[in-house]
Design a protein around this motif. Structure first.
Motif, short mmCIF file in Angstrom:
data_model
loop_
_atom_site.label_atom_id
_atom_site.label_comp_id
_atom_site.label_asym_id
_atom_site.label_seq_id
_atom_site.Cartn_x
_atom_site.Cartn_y
_atom_site.Cartn_z
N ALA A 12 25.62 36.05 32.81
CA ALA A 12 26.67 36.83 33.64
C ALA A 12 27.98 36.43 33.54
CB ALA A 12 26.37 36.90 35.16
N SER A 13 28.26 35.08 33.37
CA SER A 13 29.60 34.58 33.25
C SER A 13 30.13 35.12 31.61
CB SER A 13 29.54 33.17 33.08
OG SER A 13 29.32 32.91 34.42
N SER A 56 25.34 47.93 40.40
CA SER A 56 25.74 46.36 40.37
C SER A 56 24.50 45.60 40.51
CB SER A 56 26.72 46.29 41.92
OG SER A 56 25.85 46.61 43.07
N THR A 109 44.78 41.31 36.39
CA THR A 109 43.65 40.20 36.59
C THR A 109 43.79 39.08 37.65
OG1 THR A 109 43.04 40.42 34.31
CG2 THR A 109 42.26 38.52 35.36
N GLN A 113 36.30 47.96 32.96
CA GLN A 113 37.62 47.09 32.25
C GLN A 113 38.35 47.96 31.03
OE1 GLN A 113 38.89 43.69 32.46
NE2 GLN A 113 37.90 43.97 34.26
N ALA A 159 33.98 41.18 29.10
CA ALA A 159 34.53 42.24 29.84
C ALA A 159 36.04 42.29 29.81
CB ALA A 159 33.97 42.58 30.95
N LEU A 160 36.43 40.72 30.20
CA LEU A 160 37.87 40.56 30.21
C LEU A 160 38.65 40.71 29.02
CD1 LEU A 160 37.65 37.39 32.75
CD2 LEU A 160 38.53 39.69 33.33
N VAL A 187 25.89 45.74 33.03
CA VAL A 187 26.84 45.21 32.14
C VAL A 187 27.60 46.15 31.32
CG1 VAL A 187 26.91 43.96 29.91
CG2 VAL A 187 25.36 42.96 31.50
N TRP A 237 29.28 37.50 29.90
CA TRP A 237 29.59 38.99 30.08
C TRP A 237 30.86 39.22 30.62
CZ3 TRP A 237 28.12 42.35 26.34
CH2 TRP A 237 26.79 42.31 25.72
N VAL A 238 31.07 38.70 31.74
CA VAL A 238 32.26 39.09 32.30
C VAL A 238 33.56 38.49 31.63
CG1 VAL A 238 33.88 37.95 34.35
CG2 VAL A 238 31.39 38.51 34.65
N LEU A 242 30.21 47.34 33.76
CA LEU A 242 31.33 46.42 33.91
C LEU A 242 32.31 46.45 32.81
CD1 LEU A 242 32.83 43.86 35.34
CD2 LEU A 242 31.01 42.38 33.88
N SER A 281 43.53 40.90 40.95
CA SER A 281 42.19 41.06 41.27
C SER A 281 41.39 39.68 41.72
CB SER A 281 41.28 41.59 40.16
OG SER A 281 41.70 42.86 39.62
#
Length: 257
Positions: A227-228, A44, A112, A70, A234-235, A63, A230-231, A66, A115
């Motif tokens: 980071a946003s 992390s 989601t 998922q 991932a979603l 990354v 990649w999130v 993460l 979470s």
């Protein structure tokens, strides 16, 4: 009798909510386990203080972890929902495939949301600590650059007073606020007086330090932006995986029945 059965079939919901909630619960719990494992392994972290592993390499590993969370968590949740859902006896294969896909997507949606609610609860309980820490980091970060302006073997005057005045001007420079030439010249005079360097060198040091500070702020902004993104990726992977694995679980359920 056949009309009664047909009416029950039509009025019955095509969504098996117990299966959806079961899959979402499994996905959320498994994701928590994997995230905890990743934290224990140090995946992390994005920028370690030292060691043989470079910060960029560790960032790529974070990354990848993460994405794996998922993939595996919602893959498991979607498969469980597909296996546990009620069998549809009156629909053809295409409709069954669509419904299984929808069940997997619902697993991802519920998981989601759960979470996000858990994260919001944790953040709200720690918001005071976070705000205090962020304020401390921002203050220390700005203070570091201000102190670097006054570094010298020959200091004179009151360094604390000079540091405070320079800090105010320097902060406005970082905020891209309007700073007059008189403010810059005054800050350079304070630096020259405290460090013993010339006015020209003080002005040059002030400009260079401001550029360094702005570069550091820009790097932080880009890090948050990446980071946003990649999130987001991932979603999307979680949604696709849950939908696909629900169809796999549904086919396995039909074969067993």
């Amino acid at each position: 009798m056949s009309e009664v059965v047909s009416q029950r079939t039509i009025s019955a919901s095509a969504v098996s909510w117990p299966a959806v909630f079961a899959g979402a619960a499994a996905a959320t719990a498994f994701a928590l386990v994997l995230l905890t494992l990743g934290t224990g392994l140090g995946l992390s972290a994005v920028s370690p203080w030292g060691g043989s592993v470079k910060g960029s390499t560790l960032g790529y590993l974070a990354v990848a972890w993460l994405l794996a969370v998922q993939l595996f968590a919602f893959g498991l949740g979607g498969y469980i929902a597909g296996r546990l859902r009620t069998r549809w006896l009156t629909v053809d294969r295409n409709e069954s495939y669509f419904r299984d896909t929808a069940h997997g997507l619902l697993v991802w949606c519920v998981g989601t949301i759960v979470s996000a609610c858990l994260a919001a609860t944790i953040l709200s309980s720690a918001i005071s600590v976070t705000a205090s820490t962020a304020s401390s980091v921002a203050t220390n970060g700005a203070q570091y650059f201000v102190d670097s302006l006054l570094r010298s073997d020959k200091q004179s005057g009151d360094p604390d007073a000079a540091r405070k005045e320079i800090g105010l001007i320097f902060g406005r420079m970082l905020d891209n606020s309007e700073v007059t030439d008189n403010d810059r010249s005054y800050a350079a005079q304070l630096i020259a007086r405290q460090t013993g360097i010339s006015q020209t060198d003080a002005e040059q040091r002030l400009a260079q330090t401001a550029d360094r500070a702005k570069s550091a702020l820009e790097a932080t902004r880009k890090l948050a932006m990446y980071a946003s993104l990649w999130v987001f990726v991932a979603l999307l992977i979680g949604a696709f995986t849950a939908s696909y694995m629900a169809t796999v679980g549904g086919e396995a359920r039909d074969e067993v029945d």
